[in-house]
Design a protein around this motif. Structure first.
Motif, PDB file in Angstrom:
ATOM      1  N   PHE A 198      -3.436  23.023  -3.967  1.00 44.39           N
ATOM      2  CA  PHE A 198      -2.685  22.554  -3.733  1.00 44.39           C
ATOM      3  C   PHE A 198      -3.213  21.117  -4.194  1.00 44.39           C
ATOM      4  N   PHE A 199      -1.667  21.525  -5.221  1.00 46.47           N
ATOM      5  CA  PHE A 199      -1.977  19.914  -5.624  1.00 46.47           C
ATOM      6  C   PHE A 199      -0.755  18.271  -5.578  1.00 46.47           C
ATOM      7  N   ILE A 200      -1.569  17.408  -5.153  1.00 46.19           N
ATOM      8  CA  ILE A 200      -0.769  16.872  -3.881  1.00 46.19           C
ATOM      9  C   ILE A 200      -0.411  15.122  -4.876  1.00 46.19           C
ATOM     10  N   ASP A 201       0.390  14.713  -4.831  1.00 49.52           N
ATOM     11  CA  ASP A 201       0.805  13.559  -4.997  1.00 49.52           C
ATOM     12  C   ASP A 201       1.584  12.992  -4.426  1.00 49.52           C
ATOM     13  N   LEU A 202       1.324  10.782  -3.940  1.00 53.96           N
ATOM     14  CA  LEU A 202       1.793  10.699  -2.821  1.00 53.96           C
ATOM     15  C   LEU A 202       3.125  10.141  -3.728  1.00 53.96           C
ATOM     16  N   ASP A 203       4.623   9.981  -3.525  1.00 57.68           N
ATOM     17  CA  ASP A 203       6.011  10.083  -3.224  1.00 57.68           C
ATOM     18  C   ASP A 203       6.152   8.380  -3.337  1.00 57.68           C
ATOM     19  N   HIS A 204       6.364   7.526  -4.139  1.00 56.35           N
ATOM     20  CA  HIS A 204       6.687   5.859  -4.556  1.00 56.35           C
ATOM     21  C   HIS A 204       4.751   4.891  -4.175  1.00 56.35           C
ATOM     22  N   PHE A 205       3.734   5.177  -4.259  1.00 56.96           N
ATOM     23  CA  PHE A 205       3.039   4.661  -4.059  1.00 56.96           C
ATOM     24  C   PHE A 205       3.111   3.648  -4.807  1.00 56.96           C
ATOM     25  N   LYS A 206       3.403   4.005  -5.941  1.00 51.84           N
ATOM     26  CA  LYS A 206       3.227   2.582  -6.620  1.00 51.84           C
ATOM     27  C   LYS A 206       4.288   1.381  -6.467  1.00 51.84           C
ATOM     28  N   GLU A 207       4.856   1.481  -5.136  1.00 53.36           N
ATOM     29  CA  GLU A 207       5.295   0.412  -4.922  1.00 53.36           C
ATOM     30  C   GLU A 207       5.347   0.084  -3.731  1.00 53.36           C
ATOM     31  N   ILE A 208       4.251   0.307  -3.010  1.00 49.69           N
ATOM     32  CA  ILE A 208       3.137  -0.214  -2.311  1.00 49.69           C
ATOM     33  C   ILE A 208       2.089  -1.161  -2.686  1.00 49.69           C
ATOM     34  N   ASN A 209       1.597  -0.277  -3.198  1.00 50.76           N
ATOM     35  CA  ASN A 209       0.342  -1.172  -4.857  1.00 50.76           C
ATOM     36  C   ASN A 209       1.338  -2.604  -5.202  1.00 50.76           C
ATOM     37  N   ASP A 210       2.224  -2.147  -6.100  1.00 55.03           N
ATOM     38  CA  ASP A 210       2.814  -3.391  -6.858  1.00 55.03           C
ATOM     39  C   ASP A 210       3.086  -4.307  -5.176  1.00 55.03           C
ATOM     40  N   SER A 211       4.138  -3.847  -4.109  1.00 51.89           N
ATOM     41  CA  SER A 211       4.616  -4.741  -2.863  1.00 51.89           C
ATOM     42  C   SER A 211       3.540  -5.562  -2.101  1.00 51.89           C
ATOM     43  N   LEU A 212       2.661  -4.822  -2.165  1.00 52.13           N
ATOM     44  CA  LEU A 212       1.814  -4.888  -0.992  1.00 52.13           C
ATOM     45  C   LEU A 212       0.347  -4.761  -1.651  1.00 52.13           C
ATOM     46  N   GLY A 213       0.271  -4.944  -2.555  1.00 50.84           N
ATOM     47  CA  GLY A 213      -1.265  -5.177  -2.714  1.00 50.84           C
ATOM     48  C   GLY A 213      -2.109  -4.145  -3.967  1.00 50.84           C
ATOM     49  N   HIS A 214      -2.598  -4.210  -3.985  1.00 48.12           N
ATOM     50  CA  HIS A 214      -4.057  -3.175  -4.442  1.00 48.12           C
ATOM     51  C   HIS A 214      -5.456  -2.662  -2.869  1.00 48.12           C
ATOM     52  N   LEU A 215      -5.555  -3.890  -2.773  1.00 48.53           N
ATOM     53  CA  LEU A 215      -5.802  -3.997  -1.299  1.00 48.53           C
ATOM     54  C   LEU A 215      -5.211  -2.977  -0.244  1.00 48.53           C
ATOM     55  N   ALA A 216      -4.764  -3.105   0.498  1.00 44.09           N
ATOM     56  CA  ALA A 216      -3.683  -3.069   1.230  1.00 44.09           C
ATOM     57  C   ALA A 216      -3.066  -0.782   0.406  1.00 44.09           C
ATOM     58  N   GLY A 217      -2.806  -1.044  -0.876  1.00 44.18           N
ATOM     59  CA  GLY A 217      -2.608   0.557  -1.334  1.00 44.18           C
ATOM     60  C   GLY A 217      -3.680   0.779  -1.253  1.00 44.18           C
ATOM     61  N   ASP A 218      -5.418   1.056  -1.416  1.00 44.69           N
ATOM     62  CA  ASP A 218      -6.820   1.399  -1.276  1.00 44.69           C
ATOM     63  C   ASP A 218      -6.535   2.139   0.547  1.00 44.69           C
ATOM     64  N   GLU A 219      -6.271   1.179   1.557  1.00 42.61           N
ATOM     65  CA  GLU A 219      -5.975   1.515   2.879  1.00 42.61           C
ATOM     66  C   GLU A 219      -5.506   2.577   2.931  1.00 42.61           C
ATOM     67  N   LEU A 234      -0.254   2.716   9.706  1.00 43.38           N
ATOM     68  CA  LEU A 234      -0.253   1.103  10.744  1.00 43.38           C
ATOM     69  C   LEU A 234      -1.209   0.763   9.263  1.00 43.38           C
ATOM     70  N   ILE A 235      -0.748  -0.079   8.341  1.00 41.76           N
ATOM     71  CA  ILE A 235      -1.810  -1.594   7.614  1.00 41.76           C
ATOM     72  C   ILE A 235      -1.778  -2.287   7.625  1.00 41.76           C
ATOM     73  N   ASN A 236      -2.949  -3.232   7.925  1.00 43.06           N
ATOM     74  CA  ASN A 236      -3.222  -4.365   7.856  1.00 43.06           C
ATOM     75  C   ASN A 236      -1.526  -5.443   8.482  1.00 43.06           C
ATOM     76  N   ASP A 237      -1.247  -4.554   9.861  1.00 44.24           N
ATOM     77  CA  ASP A 237      -0.229  -4.776  11.169  1.00 44.24           C
ATOM     78  C   ASP A 237       1.006  -4.435   9.817  1.00 44.24           C
ATOM     79  N   SER A 238       0.673  -3.582   8.927  1.00 45.54           N
ATOM     80  CA  SER A 238       2.552  -3.564   8.775  1.00 45.54           C
ATOM     81  C   SER A 238       2.548  -1.924   8.722  1.00 45.54           C
ATOM     82  N   LYS A 239       3.466  -1.694   9.010  1.00 48.04           N
ATOM     83  CA  LYS A 239       3.884  -0.328   9.457  1.00 48.04           C
ATOM     84  C   LYS A 239       4.398   0.557   8.504  1.00 48.04           C
TER      85      LYS A 239
END
Length: 823
Positions: free
Chosen positions: A430-451, A507-512
């Protein structure tokens, strides 16, 4: 018969004396039986024989017999020992006496057989001669002293002693020590004799003696009392052995031993020589210093186990293997490690090296042992092993999720394929790639993206089997190796489980947060037999899943390989295009809709591919961003467009403001401002002729940093516009802080105007927002009159889109400029 005849008659039957009477004519007149027995003849034979037959040497007899006979007749008695010959030829010795017979011219000879006495005497003489030869053959001094008279005079000595004294044997015999050596030395020797006689046994001592020539020698003197036949102590026999050479050798050996001792004493590590009975024969100072704290039964013969381990029995067991036993058994070098606890209760480790101790026949009779405390070394080794394990773990695992990384993943995949070959089973990748993960990093920051990534890893782990391998290759890419696949339905079920698990809110840093994924699947042996091919094919299938709308899984097929090849080909061509300057700039006019007049233009890149023709940015911009080539493309477009706008102004035209798109990577470059200044200088363009467009998502990735960068840009006199406004996650509090001049309404909201009420409401809101912030506003993507009329009616005067013009080359723009900017 006269008296002589009567006497002879009496001796007729003498048992031990032979009698012979001879007249002046030397004729045998009388013989007795004993004489007959001596010579082995009868009386008749003896009386008839000439006396010379009895003699060994007849010539000597003639001369001797004549003289002897005359002497006897003249009244001189003869007593001699003489050797005779018997009838059978054998020889014997006899003592012969001759006397004249009174009143007659006759001689009386008496013979006593002394053969046995002569033989005993000869044997005694031989023994004495042999003893004398032996005594003289040895270089040792040998002497006898007589103490019957208590003065200790010399009875005999050998030549070696005589040479030492410097006198002959005759000069020595009868002399005392004081006569030969003087009072002081003589009395010293005399006292040593008395000591031996007093104790009744041998006494040995070493003495320095001086030859007459001054030469000094060290001798080992042994003096032993001797007794006579009556067992009376009558003197001493002395033997003095020259040990000068031995003494020098001993001194040299002692020096060598001291030298060796100094060498091993200079070694910090304990060293000892151990015999096969565990006795320590030699040790260095490092070992001696600790002996006072040991329980040693015999300090003259300490045992190795007493010294080394403070115990009363030899070493044994795993913690204390005995190197002596091992070397004696193997006859070769041995190394063992012992564990101890010191007086403070600390655990210590000691390494023992043992080598065979060989005698001159090459037999192993013990060991030479050296020891070293290796506690710190072992602690360091343990620490290094821990560090090695840590480094090995880090080299093979992802630091964020603790999952296997690409290196370990490829190794596990290789092992899985080998196992499948042996077991004739299938393996799925299986080769798994998360969809729109870049937008999570861009909007919530890399620390949230790591979580999010860590949460995804946990969910993936729970969705697969225990024997499967889950890895993170980097970014938002994960892989799963499924071994022992018997049914393809199992693969699909696991893929569905993964999609379902990841689609549940987090639930990441109180954000769903909602996450989905695209999964590409390749199978062994169906899709290939190598690790790299399976990875490549699963990657192609993953891209297929994304193109199918994301949040699904796709199996690999050959068509996907062609698409993947196309991507690889495009990337190579993209790099070549920069070198060949295949990128060209098109311009899309920006119009004041109120008067249908050109007020500026947006520079848009096109790829003039030699084989595929003119390609729009949709074909290559995303690839350029992934490969990092977007920076070089941006700068190329900026240079061409700025040169063109400068040229038009120089020609007297009024092209208005040139809008240039800036990518995220462009803003991140350290030389960004240097490159802008260089472009202004090289192209002659002025800052007021330029407008930079940045997307809303770019600004909001790191808003604080973006504000600072854009302020520096604005300070250069360059206008700023927010592109695609309304599609991101803008915060009004940040928006009012941005040094921007214009908002661009994204075409997504223009496309369905005026019929779509939601889009109409959003458009009106954006226009109102711009006015309230005193910002210019422009609508992009306007294609129809209804759209133009709507935005114009609600206060947006500037329009860009196909309604007026699609992107065109510089020549077409110049045609508009020549008409005074009127369309």
């Amino acid at each position: 018969m006269n008296r002589n005849a009567e006497w002879v008659q009496q001796l007729e039957h003498s048992s031990h004396i032979g009698i012979l009477i001879v007249d002046v004519e030397r004729k045998n007149l009388f013989v007795n039986q004993r004489l007959c027995d001596m010579f082995g003849y009868t009386k008749k034979e003896l009386l008839a024989l000439d006396a010379k037959v009895f003699h060994v040497d007849t010539t000597a007899y003639e001369k001797f017999g004549e003289i002897a006979f005359k002497n006897v007749l003249n009244g001189k008695s003869i007593d001699i020992d003489y050797e005779f010959k018997r009838k059978d030829g054998s020889l014997f010795w006899a003592h012969i006496s001759g006397d004249p017979v009174h009143n007659k011219n006759e001689v009386l000879w008496t013979l006593v057989d002394i053969t046995l006495q002569r033989e005993a005497q000869k044997e005694s003489f031989d023994r004495l001669a042999l003893l004398d030869s032996v005594m003289n053959a040895t270089p040792d001094f040998i002497f006898y002293k007589n103490y019957l008279d208590e003065n200790g005079s010399y009875m005999d000595c050998n030549e070696a002693f005589a040479n030492f004294v410097g006198k002959t044997k005759k000069e020595i015999i009868g002399k005392r020590d004081v006569d030969l050596f003087g009072t002081e030395v003589g009395e010293f020797f005399y006292q040593k004799d008395l000591d031996a006689m007093h104790e009744g046994q041998s006494k040995v001592n070493e003495e320095w003696l001086t030859y007459p020539n001054g030469k000094k020698v060290l001798v080992q003197v042994s003096k032993t009392p001797f007794h006579n036949a009556q067992n009376e102590m009558v003197g001493v026999v002395g033997i003095a052995h020259d040990i000068t050479a031995l003494h020098k050798s001993r001194e040299a050996l002692d020096e060598k031993q001291q030298y060796m001792q100094r060498i091993i004493d200079g070694v910090h590590d304990p060293i000892m020589v151990i015999k096969d009975d565990y006795t320590v024969e030699l040790m260095n100072e490092a070992l001696k210093r600790g002996l006072q704290n040991k329980n040693i039964a015999d300090m003259n013969a300490p045992k190795c186990y007493e010294i080394g381990h403070n115990r009363s029995t030899p070493c044994d067991g795993l913690e204390h293997p005995c190197p002596l036993r091992e070397v004696l058994g193997t006859q070769s070098h041995a190394k063992v490690i012992h564990k101890h606890f010191n007086a403070e209760g600390e655990e210590r480790f000691v390494e023992l090296y043992a080598d065979p101790l060989l005698d001159k026949e090459g037999r192993c009779v013990g060991i030479i042992e050296s020891t070293r405390d290796i506690t710190e070394h072992m602690q360091t080794q343990d620490a290094l092993l821990v560090q090695k394990n840590i480094l090995d773990y880090q080299a093979h695992h992802d630091s964020l999720t603790k999952l296997p990384n690409r290196v370990l993943f490829e190794d596990r995949l290789h092992q899985a394929l080998e196992k499948s070959k042996r077991n004739a089973s299938k393996t799925a990748l299986f080769f798994i790639d998360l969809d729109h993960f870049k937008e999570i990093n861009d909007s919530l920051g890399h620390l949230a993206g790591d979580e999010v990534l860590k949460a995804v890893a946990k969910r993936l782990k729970r969705s697969i089997r225990e024997e499967d391998t889950l890895a993170r290759l980097g970014g938002d890419e994960f892989t799963v190796v499924l071994e022992g696949i018997r049914d393809a339905h199992d693969v699909s079920n696991i893929a569905k489980n993964i999609l379902n698990a990841l689609s549940q809110p987090m639930l990441i840093n109180d954000s769903k947060i909602y996450v989905s994924s695209s999964i590409g699947i390749s199978l062994y042996p169906d899709d290939g037999g190598s690790v790299q091919n399976l990875i490549k094919f699963a990657d192609s299938a993953m891209y297929k899943a994304k193109s199918e709308g994301r949040n699904n899984f796709q199996y690999y097929n050959e068509e996907l390989t062609e698409l993947a090849f196309e991507r690889v080909f495009m990337e190579a061509s993209l790099r070549e295009a920069l070198d060949r300057q295949e990128f060209v700039v098109f311009y899309q006019p920006q119009i004041d809709a109120r008067v249908n007049r050109l007020i500026g233009m947006e520079a848009l890149v096109r790829w003039n591919h030699p084989n595929m023709g003119m390609l729009s940015p949709a074909k290559f911009i995303s690839l350029a961003e992934r490969t990092g080539l977007i920076v070089d493309i941006d700068r190329l477009v900026m240079k061409q467009a700025m040169s063109q706008i400068s040229q038009w102004y120089e020609q007297g035209y009024n092209p208005g403001v040139l809008a240039l798109n800036l990518s995220v990577k462009q803003l991140e470059q350290k030389d960004f401002f240097e490159s802008i200044a260089r472009l202004f200088q090289e192209t002659g363009c002025k800052p007021e002729w330029i407008e930079f467009e940045v997307t809303e998502g770019q600004v909001m990735t790191h808003p604080e940093e973006s504000i600072e960068i854009l302020k520096r840009v604005n300070a250069l006199g360059i206008e700023l516009a927010i592109d695609d406004f309304g599609t991101g996650y803008s915060s009004l509090s940040y928006l009012k802080k941005l040094p921007i001049d214009k908002l661009k309404i994204d075409q997504a909201f223009i496309r369905d105007l005026p019929d779509d009420e939601e889009d109409a409401a959003i458009t009106r809101a954006v226009i109102a927002l711009a006015k309230s912030l005193n910002l210019k506003i422009i609508a992009e993507g306007v294609e129809y009159a209804e759209q133009k009329d709507f935005v114009l009616e609600h206060g947006c005067n500037y329009i860009q889109g196909y309604f007026y013009s699609k992107p065109v080359d510089a020549k077409a723009i110049e045609g508009i400029l020549k008409k005074g900017n009127n369309l």
